[in-house]
Scaffold this motif. Structure first.
Motif, PDB file in Angstrom:
ATOM      1  N   SER A   1      55.193  -4.781 -48.531  1.00 36.82           N
ATOM      2  CA  SER A   1      55.724  -5.319 -47.269  1.00 36.82           C
ATOM      3  C   SER A   1      57.155  -5.828 -47.453  1.00 36.82           C
ATOM      4  CB  SER A   1      54.829  -6.447 -46.745  1.00 36.82           C
ATOM      5  OG  SER A   1      53.506  -5.989 -46.586  1.00 36.82           O
ATOM      6  N   ASP A   2      57.981  -5.037 -48.136  1.00 33.52           N
ATOM      7  CA  ASP A   2      59.400  -5.340 -48.391  1.00 33.52           C
ATOM      8  C   ASP A   2      59.632  -6.553 -49.286  1.00 33.52           C
ATOM      9  OD1 ASP A   2      60.454  -3.155 -47.015  1.00 33.52           O
ATOM     10  OD2 ASP A   2      60.408  -4.228 -45.109  1.00 33.52           O
ATOM     11  N   VAL A   3      58.596  -7.051 -49.944  1.00 30.96           N
ATOM     12  CA  VAL A   3      58.745  -8.189 -50.848  1.00 30.96           C
ATOM     13  C   VAL A   3      58.530  -7.699 -52.281  1.00 30.96           C
ATOM     14  CG1 VAL A   3      57.853 -10.461 -51.502  1.00 30.96           C
ATOM     15  CG2 VAL A   3      57.924  -9.786 -49.084  1.00 30.96           C
ATOM     16  N   PRO A   4      59.530  -7.893 -53.171  1.00 27.05           N
ATOM     17  CA  PRO A   4      59.373  -7.460 -54.564  1.00 27.05           C
ATOM     18  C   PRO A   4      58.233  -8.205 -55.261  1.00 27.05           C
ATOM     19  CG  PRO A   4      61.670  -7.980 -54.080  1.00 27.05           C
ATOM     20  CD  PRO A   4      60.857  -8.453 -52.910  1.00 27.05           C
ATOM     21  N   ILE A   5      57.491  -7.473 -56.079  1.00 26.86           N
ATOM     22  CA  ILE A   5      56.454  -8.060 -56.931  1.00 26.86           C
ATOM     23  C   ILE A   5      57.091  -8.157 -58.319  1.00 26.86           C
ATOM     24  CG2 ILE A   5      54.111  -7.838 -57.830  1.00 26.86           C
ATOM     25  CD1 ILE A   5      53.524  -5.983 -55.408  1.00 26.86           C
ATOM     26  N   GLU A   6      57.671  -9.300 -58.609  1.00 21.73           N
ATOM     27  CA  GLU A   6      58.514  -9.473 -59.801  1.00 21.73           C
ATOM     28  C   GLU A   6      57.812  -9.085 -61.103  1.00 21.73           C
ATOM     29  OE1 GLU A   6      61.756 -10.041 -59.920  1.00 21.73           O
ATOM     30  OE2 GLU A   6      61.845 -10.178 -57.736  1.00 21.73           O
ATOM     31  N   ARG A   7      56.523  -9.405 -61.229  1.00 20.72           N
ATOM     32  CA  ARG A   7      55.815  -9.134 -62.491  1.00 20.72           C
ATOM     33  C   ARG A   7      55.708  -7.644 -62.792  1.00 20.72           C
ATOM     34  NH1 ARG A   7      50.572  -7.470 -61.575  1.00 20.72           N
ATOM     35  NH2 ARG A   7      49.848  -7.783 -59.438  1.00 20.72           N
ATOM     36  N   LEU A   8      55.962  -6.794 -61.802  1.00 17.26           N
ATOM     37  CA  LEU A   8      55.835  -5.349 -61.998  1.00 17.26           C
ATOM     38  C   LEU A   8      57.170  -4.647 -62.262  1.00 17.26           C
ATOM     39  CD1 LEU A   8      53.145  -4.491 -59.301  1.00 17.26           C
ATOM     40  CD2 LEU A   8      52.829  -4.945 -61.750  1.00 17.26           C
ATOM     41  N   ARG A   9      58.266  -5.366 -62.281  1.00 13.62           N
ATOM     42  CA  ARG A   9      59.580  -4.757 -62.531  1.00 13.62           C
ATOM     43  C   ARG A   9      59.688  -4.325 -63.996  1.00 13.62           C
ATOM     44  NH1 ARG A   9      65.340  -6.447 -60.638  1.00 13.62           N
ATOM     45  NH2 ARG A   9      64.136  -7.660 -59.157  1.00 13.62           N
ATOM     46  N   ARG A  10      60.142  -3.081 -64.219  1.00 16.84           N
ATOM     47  CA  ARG A  10      60.296  -2.557 -65.583  1.00 16.84           C
ATOM     48  C   ARG A  10      61.602  -1.787 -65.703  1.00 16.84           C
ATOM     49  NH1 ARG A  10      56.703  -5.413 -65.738  1.00 16.84           N
ATOM     50  NH2 ARG A  10      54.662  -5.254 -66.707  1.00 16.84           N
ATOM     51  N   ARG A  11      62.287  -2.013 -66.823  1.00 15.21           N
ATOM     52  CA  ARG A  11      63.525  -1.310 -67.143  1.00 15.21           C
ATOM     53  C   ARG A  11      63.203   0.147 -67.527  1.00 15.21           C
ATOM     54  NH1 ARG A  11      68.487  -3.136 -69.180  1.00 15.21           N
ATOM     55  NH2 ARG A  11      67.635  -5.229 -69.369  1.00 15.21           N
ATOM     56  N   ILE A  12      64.085   1.061 -67.111  1.00 19.72           N
ATOM     57  CA  ILE A  12      63.973   2.467 -67.509  1.00 19.72           C
ATOM     58  C   ILE A  12      64.785   2.632 -68.775  1.00 19.72           C
ATOM     59  CG2 ILE A  12      64.379   4.863 -66.837  1.00 19.72           C
ATOM     60  CD1 ILE A  12      64.395   3.846 -63.894  1.00 19.72           C
ATOM     61  N   GLU A  13      64.119   3.004 -69.864  1.00 15.98           N
ATOM     62  CA  GLU A  13      64.774   3.135 -71.164  1.00 15.98           C
ATOM     63  C   GLU A  13      64.983   4.604 -71.511  1.00 15.98           C
ATOM     64  OE1 GLU A  13      65.801   0.624 -72.945  1.00 15.98           O
ATOM     65  OE2 GLU A  13      64.736  -1.070 -72.032  1.00 15.98           O
ATOM     66  N   PRO A  14      66.155   4.961 -72.073  1.00 14.62           N
ATOM     67  CA  PRO A  14      66.371   6.344 -72.517  1.00 14.62           C
ATOM     68  C   PRO A  14      65.304   6.756 -73.530  1.00 14.62           C
ATOM     69  CG  PRO A  14      68.429   5.098 -72.571  1.00 14.62           C
ATOM     70  CD  PRO A  14      67.324   4.108 -72.304  1.00 14.62           C
ATOM     71  N   GLY A  15      64.788   7.969 -73.386  1.00 12.71           N
ATOM     72  CA  GLY A  15      63.806   8.495 -74.324  1.00 12.71           C
ATOM     73  C   GLY A  15      62.395   7.986 -74.117  1.00 12.71           C
ATOM     74  N   ARG A  16      62.164   7.206 -73.067  1.00 12.15           N
ATOM     75  CA  ARG A  16      60.833   6.646 -72.815  1.00 12.15           C
ATOM     76  C   ARG A  16      60.424   6.943 -71.377  1.00 12.15           C
ATOM     77  NH1 ARG A  16      58.847   1.135 -71.594  1.00 12.15           N
ATOM     78  NH2 ARG A  16      56.677   1.169 -72.232  1.00 12.15           N
TER      79      ARG A  16
END
Length: 131
Positions: free
Chosen positions: A24-39
């Motif tokens: 509902s347009d509200v970020p769920i902070e605990r689910l944020r993940r960085r995109i790493e090269p090679g992963r």
């Protein structure tokens, strides 16, 4: 109409991006993940019996169990391919962008909100200190 694609004149990607999940347009902070090269990041729902341990576990993030059931345990893989971010749908129900069904492999750019079956949204955002 085809979903928006990366044009030749698009801005280069920021040095570091993360996947953010919104309900509902509200970020769920605990689910944020960085995109790493090679992963590759797996987005889906945890299942002990199926041996699925997603990097971004959407279990319990949906409005209700009926919506959650629309999302696969293995829904989408996100990875870098050169200077592009690829969202590869591997789940039984497709991702959508602006109501349009995406092909299995989509070149994902900031500003595109990918809709997960069940009502959650995936967004590319500048990475902070998450990993």
């Amino acid at each position: 109409a085809a979903p928006p694609e990366l044009s030749e004149h698009s801005q280069p990607l920021p040095d570091s991006l993360a996947v953010e999940v919104l309900r509902s347009d509200v970020p769920i902070e605990r689910l944020r993940r960085r995109i790493e090269p090679g992963r590759t990041l797996l987005v889906g729902r945890y299942s002990l019996s199926r041996g699925v341990l997603p990097d971004i576990d959407l279990k319990g993030a949906f409005v209700d169990a009926g919506q959650e059931d629309l999302c696969s345990h293995r829904q989408v893989k996100v990875y870098l391919d050169g200077d592009a971010v690829i969202a590869l749908t591997v789940g039984r129900n497709p991702l959508t962008l602006g109501g349009q069904v995406l092909p299995g492999e989509h070149r994902w750019v900031p500003g595109q909100d990918l809709e997960v079956p069940g009502g959650l949204v995936l967004r590319l955002v500048p990475a902070e200190d998450e990993s």
